[in-house]
Motif scaffolding. Structure first.
Motif, PDB file in Angstrom:
ATOM      1  N   VAL A  11      31.575  44.218  44.797  1.00 28.49           N
ATOM      2  CA  VAL A  11      32.016  43.246  45.794  1.00 28.49           C
ATOM      3  C   VAL A  11      33.367  43.665  46.371  1.00 28.49           C
ATOM      4  CG1 VAL A  11      32.758  40.846  46.153  1.00 28.49           C
ATOM      5  CG2 VAL A  11      30.729  41.342  44.784  1.00 28.49           C
ATOM      6  N   ILE A  12      34.302  44.047  45.501  1.00 21.96           N
ATOM      7  CA  ILE A  12      35.627  44.458  45.950  1.00 21.96           C
ATOM      8  C   ILE A  12      35.539  45.714  46.818  1.00 21.96           C
ATOM      9  CG2 ILE A  12      37.891  45.311  45.191  1.00 21.96           C
ATOM     10  CD1 ILE A  12      37.438  42.314  44.745  1.00 21.96           C
ATOM     11  N   TYR A  43      35.104  47.188  54.308  1.00 19.88           N
ATOM     12  CA  TYR A  43      34.832  46.521  55.581  1.00 19.88           C
ATOM     13  C   TYR A  43      36.126  46.005  56.209  1.00 19.88           C
ATOM     14  CZ  TYR A  43      32.992  43.190  58.947  1.00 19.88           C
ATOM     15  OH  TYR A  43      32.729  42.494  60.105  1.00 19.88           O
ATOM     16  N   MET A  44      37.000  45.427  55.384  1.00 20.49           N
ATOM     17  CA  MET A  44      38.259  44.895  55.909  1.00 20.49           C
ATOM     18  C   MET A  44      39.172  46.010  56.410  1.00 20.49           C
ATOM     19  SD  MET A  44      39.416  41.568  53.776  1.00 20.49           S
ATOM     20  CE  MET A  44      38.736  41.669  52.154  1.00 20.49           C
ATOM     21  N   ASP A  64      31.007  36.768  56.532  1.00 18.28           N
ATOM     22  CA  ASP A  64      30.723  38.182  56.802  1.00 18.28           C
ATOM     23  C   ASP A  64      30.777  38.996  55.516  1.00 18.28           C
ATOM     24  OD1 ASP A  64      30.663  37.517  59.503  1.00 18.28           O
ATOM     25  OD2 ASP A  64      32.710  38.247  59.884  1.00 18.28           O
ATOM     26  N   LEU A  65      31.809  38.752  54.712  1.00 14.12           N
ATOM     27  CA  LEU A  65      31.956  39.475  53.446  1.00 14.12           C
ATOM     28  C   LEU A  65      30.826  39.111  52.496  1.00 14.12           C
ATOM     29  CD1 LEU A  65      35.804  39.125  52.873  1.00 14.12           C
ATOM     30  CD2 LEU A  65      34.568  41.009  53.950  1.00 14.12           C
ATOM     31  N   ALA A  66      30.490  37.835  52.460  1.00 15.55           N
ATOM     32  CA  ALA A  66      29.412  37.387  51.581  1.00 15.55           C
ATOM     33  C   ALA A  66      28.089  38.048  51.969  1.00 15.55           C
ATOM     34  CB  ALA A  66      29.284  35.865  51.633  1.00 15.55           C
ATOM     35  N   ASN A  92      27.409  34.856  47.515  1.00 13.54           N
ATOM     36  CA  ASN A  92      27.853  33.744  48.343  1.00 13.54           C
ATOM     37  C   ASN A  92      29.373  33.783  48.455  1.00 13.54           C
ATOM     38  OD1 ASN A  92      29.093  32.208  46.198  1.00 13.54           O
ATOM     39  ND2 ASN A  92      27.058  31.472  45.612  1.00 13.54           N
ATOM     40  N   ALA A  93      29.918  32.949  49.314  1.00 11.78           N
ATOM     41  CA  ALA A  93      31.353  32.971  49.589  1.00 11.78           C
ATOM     42  C   ALA A  93      32.179  32.711  48.328  1.00 11.78           C
ATOM     43  CB  ALA A  93      31.693  31.935  50.662  1.00 11.78           C
ATOM     44  N   PHE A  94      31.725  31.815  47.481  1.00 10.07           N
ATOM     45  CA  PHE A  94      32.472  31.488  46.268  1.00 10.07           C
ATOM     46  C   PHE A  94      32.532  32.675  45.306  1.00 10.07           C
ATOM     47  CE2 PHE A  94      30.763  27.436  47.810  1.00 10.07           C
ATOM     48  CZ  PHE A  94      31.955  26.774  48.054  1.00 10.07           C
ATOM     49  N   GLN A  95      31.455  33.436  45.246  1.00  9.21           N
ATOM     50  CA  GLN A  95      31.438  34.612  44.374  1.00  9.21           C
ATOM     51  C   GLN A  95      32.377  35.703  44.897  1.00  9.21           C
ATOM     52  OE1 GLN A  95      27.182  35.096  44.576  1.00  9.21           O
ATOM     53  NE2 GLN A  95      26.939  34.454  42.435  1.00  9.21           N
TER      54      GLN A  95
END
Length: 144
Positions: free
Chosen positions: A37-38, A44-45, A57-59, A65-68
C-alpha cells in the motif's frame, strides 16, 4: 541545483523509520500488505503531487478501502496520506523558492490552490514564511 534522488526523498519524508514489530506480515485484504500500500500510494503521489489526489484514488490503486490506506500510512510512516502529500509539496516548493521563483508561481506548480495556501502550510511546518526563509536562512543550513 541537483535533483533529489529517491533515497533523499525517503529520508526526508520518513521512509527510513524502523517498521513497527509485525507490520511486515500484516495483510490488509486481497493479499495486500502495508508495504504494498505504501509503495503503490507513494509512487503515485510522487508522480502526481502537483494535481489534486483524493484518498479514493489511492484506495482504488491499492485495492484497499480508504480506512486501510490511512491505517497503513499511520502504522508504517506515522503520518496520514494527506500529510505525506503536503510534505512532498512543501519539499518541492522549498527547492523552487531557493532557485528564486516567485511564491505565487511555486504554489500552483507544486499543487497548492494559491499562494496563501502555500504560505499557510509553509509557516505551519517551518515557523517562517517563504520570504522570511529566503531573507534569513536557518543557522547551520547550507547557503545556496
Amino acid at each position: 541545483m541537483q535533483k533529489n534522488n529517491k533515497k533523499t526523498w525517503e529520508v526526508r519524508l520518513g521512509f527510513n523509520r524502523i517498521k513497527p514489530p509485525g507490520a511486515q506480515g500484516v495483510v490488509l485484504g486481497r493479499d495486500v500488505g502495508y508495504d504494498d500500500v505504501i509503495h503503490t500510494s507513494t509512487a503515485y503521489m510522487r508522480k502526481n503531487y502537483d494535481r489534486p489526489i483524493a484518498l479514493g484514488d489511492l484506495a482504488a490503486r491499492t485495492g484497499c478501502n480508504a480506512f486501510q490506506v490511512i491505517r497503513a500510512f499511520r502504522r508504517m510512516l506515522g503520518i496520514t496520506p494527506h500529510s505525506f502529500l503536503i510534505e512532498m509539496r512543501l519539499e518541492r516548493a522549498r527547492e523552487l523558492l531557493a532557485l528564486g521563483q516567485p511564491a505565487a508561481e511555486v504554489a500552483t506548480e507544486v499543487g497548492f490552490f494559491d499562494q496563501s495556501h502555500l504560505i499557510r502550510h509553509f509557516k505551519r511546518r517551518t515557523g517562517r514564511t517563504p520570504k522570511q526563509m529566503m531573507a534569513r536562512p536557518v543557522s547551520g543550513a547550507p547557503a545556496s
